[in-house]
Design a protein around this motif. Structure first.
Motif: not given
Length: 730
Positions: A509, A511, A546, A550, A559, A562-563, A566, A618-619, A633
């Protein structure tokens, strides 16, 4: 019904020609005679709406007329008078049925008159009327309209007027002073005294881009002078309520947009008001000193209030009308609740591009003005959108904010039309159809890093804490930050970027922590200091709905992605995004975020700031054995010697067999024993290494730069091995 001298003559001296009836009242519309076949229009000066009164003027006992000009309205007997060039050339009377009757006039030269008007003097019980025509080659002639109009009348040449040589195409009598006013093609305003037989130059009016003949001139009861340009159809207005003109300089403003014509002549009942009488006119909302009311020639649009809105052009959900004749009515009128067609996505900061979303009811055209210098005027130099095509629904528009924009509160004006106007409209004046919406906006001065049109490049290695391939293309971005400034304080930030390369198998990600490092000082923005509800974030121009701030953090961390995977699509046959040979032509992913603060903060001494951009794991994806069982994270990579956020697991600094020698107690972070980083900032757009190519191979001066902490090889990025870097422009 009023009997005129002509009608009385028909009663007493039968047989006689039947004359048309006079107008029942003093019309508020302006009469506009156009074209060689003498079509007569009625023009609503408020809205610019033209109505065909007569498609062809005729004589009651003769063939159709070829052309009529030099018309004037006599409000003593309620008839129009004009000059017909059809043989025999003659003065004609025109009544409410738009049939013409010749007057028996002698003493006029054998020429065509294009300039004329009627003068009415005296009190109502003892009014006197005369028709005046003018030719630059023959002078000014007076024709008495008080006697028996069925009898011969002699026209009188006014002494000395043949020497005036005025290049005018119409004039009009002031209803109080009885002085004549006319405008030449270059904007020269003249004041004529028919009693003294004098012509006086007053001033050169600013007529904008209008050129050519001003063929129609009018007055209203309040002494406002209107003159129409044949070529553009624009009707300009000049305040001549004080007449004669003494100790002031008249100014012209566009009042409305009438029909254009190659041949144009006008007349009006000079004692009629020009005012809004219903709710079919939409006005703007900008307060004084902006020109918004009718009295100030304010922007306004005519629409049909009885329409079901299916065929109307407007902005937002609907359009409604107001009755704003005067500035006092504007002051008492609340802001129009129907003005909802424009959304401001990004801040208006000096030297930057700002995005707005404009919602249109149908395909149409947009104009927009911004009062950047906050002087209360929408000038033509501040017109930032010019007849831009709108599609039905939402439209994204970019506005370039000038470098010298003042910070503070100001106003913007938006006008939408069907695009059929003869020439570009201005920020004032009446237009048929469409809508005007005014908005109060906030503008900012700005400190931009690295520059208003420049980028830095950020490149990250995601194998940390292991050296790995060290190709610095796992995440590559162009990056720019802006401090939004009011006075000596920062009131917000804008962060822009472009994702230009992903060479990572891992998922990362991106940020930014709102943290400025100036020398040995670190200035941090707390999460509680950010106006979260008004953050705007766009990816590829699309507004993102969105949460970006954070949660669970004391400091403000934004953020962006996140990835990163994507947001991209790889080329066919390519495993990565723009990092392999012949795999570097995919479109970059742009992003922009505006972050307002709840309260101003003192500005740092630096002209701009990098802030603290970083990548994180990324989660839900594997990121190395050492992270198994840990929160993704908790892993971050920052610029060299930049302290990680509170989300980072500091135990990772002590991981065995790592190549990292970070030592928090000494403020050493994210570097190898030799001082090489895992993240770099390059002070320009940069050609990053191809997949698997070590940066020290692609750029052989980089190692010396990094190991010397930037003291050596400061321009290392200018020397590269061509076969080891991406080939496309970044």
């Amino acid at each position: 019904m009023k009997l005129t001298y002509l009608a009385k003559a028909c009663i007493l001296l039968l047989p006689c020609t039947a004359y048309s009836q006079s107008f029942d009242t003093c019309p508020s519309q302006a009469f506009l005679m156009q074209d060689a076949n003498a079509q007569l229009y009625g023009i609503d000066l408020v809205s610019a709406k033209p109505t065909v009164l007569a498609s062809q003027l005729t004589f009651s006992t003769e063939a159709n007329n070829e052309s009529v000009n030099a018309i004037g309205f006599n409000y003593k007997d309620q008839y129009l008078y004009g000059f017909s060039r059809q043989a025999p050339k003659s003065v004609v009377q025109i009544g409410s049925g738009y049939e013409m009757t010749r007057l028996d006039i002698s003493g006029l030269p054998d020429t065509n008159f294009y300039v004329g008007d009627v003068r009415v003097t005296g009190e109502e019980a003892a009014q006197s009327a005369a028709y005046y025509v003018y030719s630059p080659n023959f002078g000014l002639y007076e024709i008495d309209l008080d006697g028996d109009l069925n009898a011969p009348i002699t026209a009188n040449l006014m002494p000395g007027t043949v020497n005036w040589k005025l290049g005018i195409y119409d004039f009009a009598f002031h209803p109080q002073s009885n002085l004549l006013y006319a405008v030449e093609s270059n904007g020269d305003l003249h004041e004529i005294d028919v009693d003294a037989n004098t012509s006086k130059f007053i001033t050169q009016l600013d007529i904008g881009t209008d050129t050519g003949a001003f063929g129609a001139a009018y007055f209203d009861i309040n002494g406002q002078f209107y003159f129409s340009n044949n070529r553009s159809g624009k009707i300009h207005k000049v305040d001549l309520s004080t007449s004669p003109v003494v100790d002031y300089t008249p100014v012209a403003n566009v009042f409305t947009s009438g029909p254009k014509s190659s041949q144009n002549d006008g007349a009006r009942c000079a004692i009629a008001e020009v005012k809004v009488t219903d709710s079919s006119i939409d006005f703007g909302d900008a307060p004084l000193p902006y020109r918004t009311s009718l009295a100030q020639s304010g922007a306004r649009h005519l629409f049909d209030p009885n329409s079901d809105n299916t065929n109307l052009i407007y902005l937002g959900a609907t359009v409604d009308g107001e009755n704003i004749n005067t500035d006092s009515e504007l002051a008492s009128n609340p802001v129009d609740a129907s003005d909802d067609g424009v959304s401001f996505v990004t801040a208006f900061s000096a030297g930057q591009s700002s995005q707005i979303i404009v919602n249109a009811s149908a395909s149409s055209y947009l104009y927009a003005w911004f009062d950047w210098d906050q002087n209360g005027v929408f000038s033509e130099t501040e017109r930032m959108v010019t007849k831009t095509v709108l599609n039905k629904g939402d439209n994204s528009i970019l506005v370039d904010v000038p470098n010298n924009t003042k910070s503070g509160q100001t106003w913007a004006r938006f006008r939408v039309t069907d695009g059929t106007e003869a020439s570009l409209i201005t920020a004032t004046g009446g237009v048929l159809g469409g809508e005007v919406e005014d908005y109060e906006i906030t503008t900012f001065a700005s400190a931009v890093y690295p520059g208003e049109s420049d980028w830095v490049t950020l490149a990250y290695e995601d194998k940390w804490p292991f050296a790995g391939d060290y190709d610095f293309n796992d995440v590559v971005l162009n990056y720019r930050t802006t401090q939004l400034i009011e006075g000596s304080n920062v009131v917000g930030y804008r962060i822009e970027g472009q994702l230009i390369g992903i060479g990572a198998t891992y998922h990362n990600g991106f940020a930014v922590s709102l943290k400025e490092t100036v020398g040995s000082n670190t200035l941090t923005v707390l999460r509680s200091e950010v106006d979260e509800e008004n953050i705007t974030y766009l990816v590829d121009g699309q507004l993102q709905n969105k949460q970006v701030l954070e949660t669970g953090r004391e400091n403000a961390i934004l953020i962006f992605m996140q990835d990163t995977w994507e947001h991209v699509t790889t080329q066919t046959g390519c495993s990565y995004f723009r990092t392999q040979k012949d795999c570097d032509v995919n479109t970059k992913v742009s992003f922009s975020m505006t972050i307002p603060l709840k309260a101003p903060k003192a500005k740092s001494v630096s002209p701009g700031t990098l802030l603290d951009p970083f990548i994180f794991a990324s989660e839900g994806f594997y990121h190395g054995d050492f992270l198994v069982g840990k929160e993704a994270r908790s892993w971050e990579v920052h610029m060299k010697n930049q302290q990680p956020t509170a989300a980072f697991d500091t135990a990772l600094f002590k991981y065995a067999q790592s190549d990292d020698v970070s030592e928090p107690t000494s403020n050493l972070y994210f570097q190898t024993e030799n001082g090489l980083p895992w993240a770099i900032e390059v002070g320009t757009q940069w050609l990053h290494p191809l997949e698997g190519v070590d940066i020290t191979t692609a750029y052989d001066r980089f190692a010396g730069f990094a190991e010397s902490s930037g003291q050596q090889n400061s321009q290392w990025f200018k020397n590269y091995n061509v076969g080891n870097v991406v080939k496309g422009e970044q």
